[in-house]
Motif scaffolding. Structure first.
Motif, short mmCIF file in Angstrom:
data_model
loop_
_atom_site.label_atom_id
_atom_site.label_comp_id
_atom_site.label_asym_id
_atom_site.label_seq_id
_atom_site.Cartn_x
_atom_site.Cartn_y
_atom_site.Cartn_z
N GLY A 42 -17.94 11.60 4.80
CA GLY A 42 -18.11 11.16 3.42
C GLY A 42 -17.41 12.16 2.52
O GLY A 42 -16.65 13.00 2.99
N VAL A 47 -21.84 13.57 5.97
CA VAL A 47 -21.67 12.84 7.23
C VAL A 47 -21.71 11.34 6.96
O VAL A 47 -22.53 10.88 6.16
CB VAL A 47 -22.80 13.22 8.21
CG1 VAL A 47 -22.74 12.36 9.47
CG2 VAL A 47 -22.70 14.69 8.56
N TRP A 48 -20.81 10.60 7.58
CA TRP A 48 -20.85 9.14 7.50
C TRP A 48 -21.29 8.61 8.86
O TRP A 48 -20.60 8.81 9.86
CB TRP A 48 -19.48 8.56 7.11
CG TRP A 48 -19.57 7.08 6.90
CD1 TRP A 48 -19.21 6.12 7.79
CD2 TRP A 48 -20.09 6.39 5.76
NE1 TRP A 48 -19.47 4.87 7.27
CE2 TRP A 48 -20.01 5.01 6.03
CE3 TRP A 48 -20.62 6.82 4.53
CZ2 TRP A 48 -20.44 4.06 5.11
CZ3 TRP A 48 -21.04 5.87 3.63
CH2 TRP A 48 -20.96 4.50 3.92
N GLU A 49 -22.45 7.98 8.89
CA GLU A 49 -22.99 7.48 10.16
C GLU A 49 -22.19 6.28 10.65
O GLU A 49 -22.05 5.30 9.94
CB GLU A 49 -24.46 7.09 9.93
CG GLU A 49 -25.23 6.86 11.21
CD GLU A 49 -26.71 6.60 10.91
OE1 GLU A 49 -27.39 7.52 10.41
OE2 GLU A 49 -27.18 5.49 11.18
N TRP A 56 -14.92 0.76 11.06
CA TRP A 56 -14.50 2.10 10.66
C TRP A 56 -12.98 2.12 10.71
O TRP A 56 -12.39 2.04 11.78
CB TRP A 56 -15.10 3.17 11.60
CG TRP A 56 -16.52 2.88 11.99
CD1 TRP A 56 -17.02 2.75 13.25
CD2 TRP A 56 -17.64 2.68 11.12
NE1 TRP A 56 -18.36 2.47 13.22
CE2 TRP A 56 -18.77 2.42 11.92
CE3 TRP A 56 -17.81 2.69 9.73
CZ2 TRP A 56 -20.04 2.17 11.39
CZ3 TRP A 56 -19.07 2.43 9.20
CH2 TRP A 56 -20.15 2.19 10.02
N LYS A 108 -26.52 0.62 0.27
CA LYS A 108 -25.10 0.90 0.50
C LYS A 108 -24.59 0.18 1.74
O LYS A 108 -25.12 0.30 2.84
CB LYS A 108 -24.95 2.41 0.67
CG LYS A 108 -23.56 2.92 0.57
CD LYS A 108 -23.61 4.30 -0.03
CE LYS A 108 -22.63 5.25 0.59
NZ LYS A 108 -22.79 6.60 0.04
N ASN A 134 -20.63 -1.36 6.91
CA ASN A 134 -21.73 -1.70 7.82
C ASN A 134 -21.72 -3.20 8.01
O ASN A 134 -22.22 -3.95 7.17
CB ASN A 134 -23.06 -1.24 7.23
CG ASN A 134 -23.10 0.26 7.02
OD1 ASN A 134 -22.54 1.04 7.80
ND2 ASN A 134 -23.75 0.69 5.95
N LEU A 144 -31.38 7.29 6.59
CA LEU A 144 -30.55 6.30 5.87
C LEU A 144 -31.26 4.98 5.66
O LEU A 144 -30.81 4.15 4.87
CB LEU A 144 -29.27 6.02 6.66
CG LEU A 144 -28.15 7.05 6.63
CD1 LEU A 144 -26.92 6.49 7.31
CD2 LEU A 144 -27.82 7.46 5.20
N ILE A 147 -31.62 3.65 2.19
CA ILE A 147 -30.46 3.56 1.29
C ILE A 147 -29.30 2.75 1.86
O ILE A 147 -28.39 2.38 1.13
CB ILE A 147 -29.95 4.96 0.87
CG1 ILE A 147 -29.52 5.78 2.09
CG2 ILE A 147 -30.98 5.71 0.05
CD1 ILE A 147 -28.68 6.99 1.71
N ALA A 148 -29.32 2.49 3.18
CA ALA A 148 -28.18 1.80 3.81
C ALA A 148 -28.61 0.45 4.36
O ALA A 148 -29.77 0.25 4.73
CB ALA A 148 -27.62 2.66 4.94
P1 ADP Z 1 -22.42 9.60 -2.19
O1 ADP Z 1 -22.28 8.11 -2.15
O2 ADP Z 1 -23.77 10.10 -1.78
O3 ADP Z 1 -21.95 10.17 -3.50
P2 ADP Z 1 -20.37 9.60 -0.12
O4 ADP Z 1 -19.70 8.46 -0.80
O5 ADP Z 1 -19.53 10.70 0.36
O6 ADP Z 1 -21.46 10.23 -1.08
O7 ADP Z 1 -21.19 9.02 1.10
C1 ADP Z 1 -21.89 9.87 1.98
C2 ADP Z 1 -23.37 9.51 1.97
O8 ADP Z 1 -23.55 8.14 2.34
C3 ADP Z 1 -24.17 10.28 3.00
O9 ADP Z 1 -24.61 11.48 2.47
C4 ADP Z 1 -25.34 9.33 3.33
O10 ADP Z 1 -26.36 9.44 2.37
C5 ADP Z 1 -24.73 7.96 3.14
N1 ADP Z 1 -24.30 7.33 4.42
C6 ADP Z 1 -23.83 7.90 5.54
N2 ADP Z 1 -23.51 6.98 6.47
C7 ADP Z 1 -23.77 5.77 5.92
C8 ADP Z 1 -23.64 4.44 6.36
N3 ADP Z 1 -23.15 4.12 7.56
N4 ADP Z 1 -24.00 3.46 5.50
C9 ADP Z 1 -24.48 3.73 4.28
N5 ADP Z 1 -24.63 4.97 3.80
C10 ADP Z 1 -24.28 5.99 4.60
#
Ligand code: ADP
Length: 245
Positions: A42, A47-49, A56, A108, A134, A144, A147-148
């Motif tokens: 990210g 980290v991006w899961e 991806w 997200k 996703n 997550l 939020i995801a």
């Molecule tokens: P942010 O949106 O928090 O400003 P980024 O755009 O860099 O930051 O995204 C990274 C964040 O997204 C991670 O810290 C985590 O909270 C979330 N995240 C990680 N992997 C996933 C995923 N597969 N799907 C949705 N959210 C994710």
């Protein structure tokens, strides 16, 4: 523009691989796709899961534009992904959260990470646009899960990652042509149509602390977010180093 798709079962990160290919002269619209990333990235080294089931990918672009326009590529990608998913899944509940997240409802669905490299002469060498969607995951890790979410969870529809990628690339190319030929106006207009940030109270944070709070009022010509507080103070933020909530 011909697209060259390179598929891998597993990579460290599609952005890392795409940057490597770009340094070794890969052409524009080379696209790296992986079924899994071991170190999906990210912003701010987050980290991006990236487990099985998601899309991806990273796209290599070489726009012949002045480097100050490069950040617009992130907004372009967000608009393209949003339009592509809205049409494929026939829903308008997919929206953009400034600058680089695509949400469905409050959760997200997609993150976008653009990385720019300049030539020695200061021109754009390449932009790698990483897009993580996703698509078909049925669950997320504990931190997550609030939020995801995935397209499968939210819509019940079972499009494959390849179908989603094809639609994204098709729409992405249309916007890209428009960007090169006519600039950023159309992208900005559609961004305004799709966004869920403007008009809301936002908290601007860097990695550790709150920097500013106020009403998100505008997207400026470069893609910066304009935020105004109750005292009338107005600040602009570009998206390198901050997050909003
Ligand atoms: P942010 O949106 O928090 O400003 P980024 O755009 O860099 O930051 O995204 C990274 C964040 O997204 C991670 O810290 C985590 O909270 C979330 N995240 C990680 N992997 C996933 C995923 N597969 N799907 C949705 N959210 C994710």
């Amino acid at each position: 523009m011909p697209v060259k798709i390179l598929r891998y079962p597993q990579v460290t990160s599609t952005n890392l691989l795409a940057k490597d290919l770009a340094l070794n002269k890969a052409t524009e619209w080379t696209v790296v796709v992986a079924e899994q990333q071991q170190q999906g990235q990210g912003r701010l080294s987050r980290v991006w899961e990236s487990q099985l089931g998601g899309l991806w990918c990273s796209v290599i672009l070489r726009p012949q534009l002045a480097p100050e326009f490069a950040p617009q590529a992130t907004l372009l990608a967000a608009v393209a992904v949003t339009k592509a998913l809205r049409t494929l899944y026939a829903t308008e509940s997919i929206k953009i959260k400034w600058p680089n997240d695509v949400l469905i409802g409050q959760k997200k669905l997609c993150g976008i990470l653009s990385e720019l490299a300049l030539t020695a002469a200061g021109e754009i060498d390449y932009i790698v646009v990483g897009i993580g969607v996703n698509v078909g995951q049925t669950s997320f890790s504990e931190n997550l899960q609030d939020i995801a979410t995935s397209l499968l969870i939210e819509t019940g529809k079972t499009y494959t990652c390849t179908q989603v990628l094809d639609r994204i690339l098709e729409v992405f190319q249309e916007y890209y042509q428009e960007w090169l030929q006519n600039g950023y106006e159309k992208i900005r207009a559609d961004w305004l149509k799709y966004n869920c940030t403007l008009g809301n109270f936002v908290t601007v944070k860097d990695d550790t602390q709150i920097i500013f709070q106020g009403l998100a009022t505008e997207l400026d010509d470069y893609g910066c977010l304009v935020v105004s507080d109750a005292a009338g103070k107005q600040l602009k933020f570009d998206f390198g180093e901050i997050s909003i909530r």
